[in-house]
Design an enzyme around this catalytic site. Structure first.
Site, PDB file in Angstrom:
ATOM      1  CG  HIS A 146      -0.372   0.078   2.530  1.00 29.09           C
ATOM      2  ND1 HIS A 146       0.416  -0.901   3.080  1.00 29.09           N
ATOM      3  CD2 HIS A 146      -0.441   1.066   3.479  1.00 29.09           C
ATOM      4  CE1 HIS A 146       0.795  -0.533   4.297  1.00 29.09           C
ATOM      5  NE2 HIS A 146       0.302   0.654   4.555  1.00 29.09           N
ATOM      6  CG  HIS A 192       0.069   4.322   4.687  1.00 30.41           C
ATOM      7  ND1 HIS A 192      -0.637   3.572   5.595  1.00 30.41           N
ATOM      8  CD2 HIS A 192      -0.803   5.245   4.192  1.00 30.41           C
ATOM      9  CE1 HIS A 192      -1.887   4.029   5.648  1.00 30.41           C
ATOM     10  NE2 HIS A 192      -2.017   5.033   4.799  1.00 30.41           N
ATOM     11  CG  ASP A 204       4.925   2.965   7.412  1.00 30.26           C
ATOM     12  OD1 ASP A 204       3.981   3.433   6.732  1.00 30.26           O
ATOM     13  OD2 ASP A 204       4.780   2.017   8.200  1.00 30.26           O
ATOM     14  CG  HIS A 205       4.206   0.102   4.286  1.00 30.96           C
ATOM     15  ND1 HIS A 205       4.079  -1.208   4.689  1.00 30.96           N
ATOM     16  CD2 HIS A 205       3.783   0.860   5.322  1.00 30.96           C
ATOM     17  CE1 HIS A 205       3.581  -1.233   5.914  1.00 30.96           C
ATOM     18  NE2 HIS A 205       3.389   0.008   6.329  1.00 30.96           N
ATOM     19  CG  HIS A 214      -3.880   0.053   6.687  1.00 26.12           C
ATOM     20  ND1 HIS A 214      -3.848   0.590   7.936  1.00 26.12           N
ATOM     21  CD2 HIS A 214      -2.716   0.415   6.089  1.00 26.12           C
ATOM     22  CE1 HIS A 214      -2.698   1.248   8.101  1.00 26.12           C
ATOM     23  NE2 HIS A 214      -1.999   1.160   6.995  1.00 26.12           N
ATOM     24  CG  ASP A 238       0.712  -1.373   7.761  1.00 26.12           C
ATOM     25  OD1 ASP A 238       1.635  -2.166   7.995  1.00 26.12           O
ATOM     26  OD2 ASP A 238       0.875  -0.133   7.716  1.00 26.12           O
ATOM     27  CG  HIS A 287       4.202  -1.904  11.286  1.00 23.81           C
ATOM     28  ND1 HIS A 287       4.963  -0.787  11.509  1.00 23.81           N
ATOM     29  CD2 HIS A 287       3.466  -1.639  10.189  1.00 23.81           C
ATOM     30  CE1 HIS A 287       4.690   0.134  10.589  1.00 23.81           C
ATOM     31  NE2 HIS A 287       3.779  -0.370   9.768  1.00 23.81           N
TER      32      HIS A 287
END
Ligand code: ZN
Ligand code: FE
Length: 261
Positions: A52, A54, A56-57, A112, A129, A167
């Protein structure tokens, strides 16, 4: 195929898939850990899989693409600029240069985010996530109905599937799980081994889908103790359907502060 764990930020995992000196990475939120690994191993990066949009990915992906000739799989609806193979779910993808073990089924698991994907092959799922050890992702873009559908889809995979989430959130999820379902003996037993790992700094990811089905309250909205906990939290004794129970659990978790002791 070998699976490599790379750490990013404080609690993100970047999963590496290795075959014959070639590497594919899932959700590189940072490039540095991947570049360091490539330097040490001499592997060549061939592919990136994104679950996805975001940061942090994906934030390490642009840097990694500069290495050249990288195939980038990712959700079509997220319109991530460097994705070379936009996916909707339902496709089967092949990691370039890998053998049959590099074949993954793409699952659409919105909730998410709208376009969230998971990548599955027998024995493993990379679910970003969506499903976490003892938890699930927050609903940033999707509805509880969508997330429940997505979790149901993951729940239907073979129980020996290893759940590679993005995570290390187990230490946050465990107190909540025990508050919701204190009478679950499987959860109590898992809590003992998870606490040992957490205090020793040992990763708790991956674990099996079987363990999640037995102890992850978000996958257990049909269990009597979970239903009564969700009703207690919401003050609504009429909550019955899995989606209603799931929705209440997710809202409870959003504002949850673990008991201080
Ligand atoms: Zn995310
Ligand atoms: Fe994340």
């Amino acid at each position: 195929m070998e699976i490599v764990r790379l750490h990013a930020f404080t609690d993100n995992y970047i999963w590496g898939l290795r075959h014959n000196g070639q590497l594919a990475v899932v959700d590189p939120g940072e490039s540095a850990p991947v570049l360091e690994y490539l330097g040490q191993s001499g592997d060549r990066l061939v592919a990136i899989l994104l679950t996805h949009h975001h940061g942090d990915h994906i934030d390490g992906a642009a840097d990694l693409c500069a290495l050249g000739n990288i195939t980038v799989f990712g959700p079509a609806v997220d319109e991530i600029p460097f994705v070379t193979h936009p996916l909707h779910g339902g496709e089967t993808i092949a990691l370039p240069g890998f053998d049959a073990e590099g074949s993954f089924k793409v699952l659409s698991v919105p909730g998410h985010t709208r376009g969230h994907l998971s990548y599955y092959r027998p024995g493993m799922v990379f679910c970003g996530d969506t499903l976490f050890t003892l938890g699930c992702g927050r609903l940033f873009e999707g509805s509880p109905e969508q997330m429940w559908q997505s979790l149901s889809q993951l729940s239907a995979l073979p129980v020996d599937t290893q759940v590679y989430c993005a995570h290390e959130y187990t230490y946050l999820n465990l107190p909540f799980a025990l508050d919701v379902e204190p009478g679950n003996e499987k959860l109590q037993a898992r809590a003992v081994s998870l606490r040992e790992k957490i205090s020793a700094g040992i990763p708790t990811v991956p674990d099996t889908l079987a363990a999640e089905l037995e102890t992850n309250v978000f996958l257990r909205p049909a269990v009597a103790e979970v239903i009564s906990a969700a009703r207690r939290f919401s003050g609504d004794e009429t909550l019955t359907s899995p989606v209603q129970i799931f929705t209440a659990l997710r809202e409870w978790r959003n504002g949850y502060k673990p008991p201080v002791n």
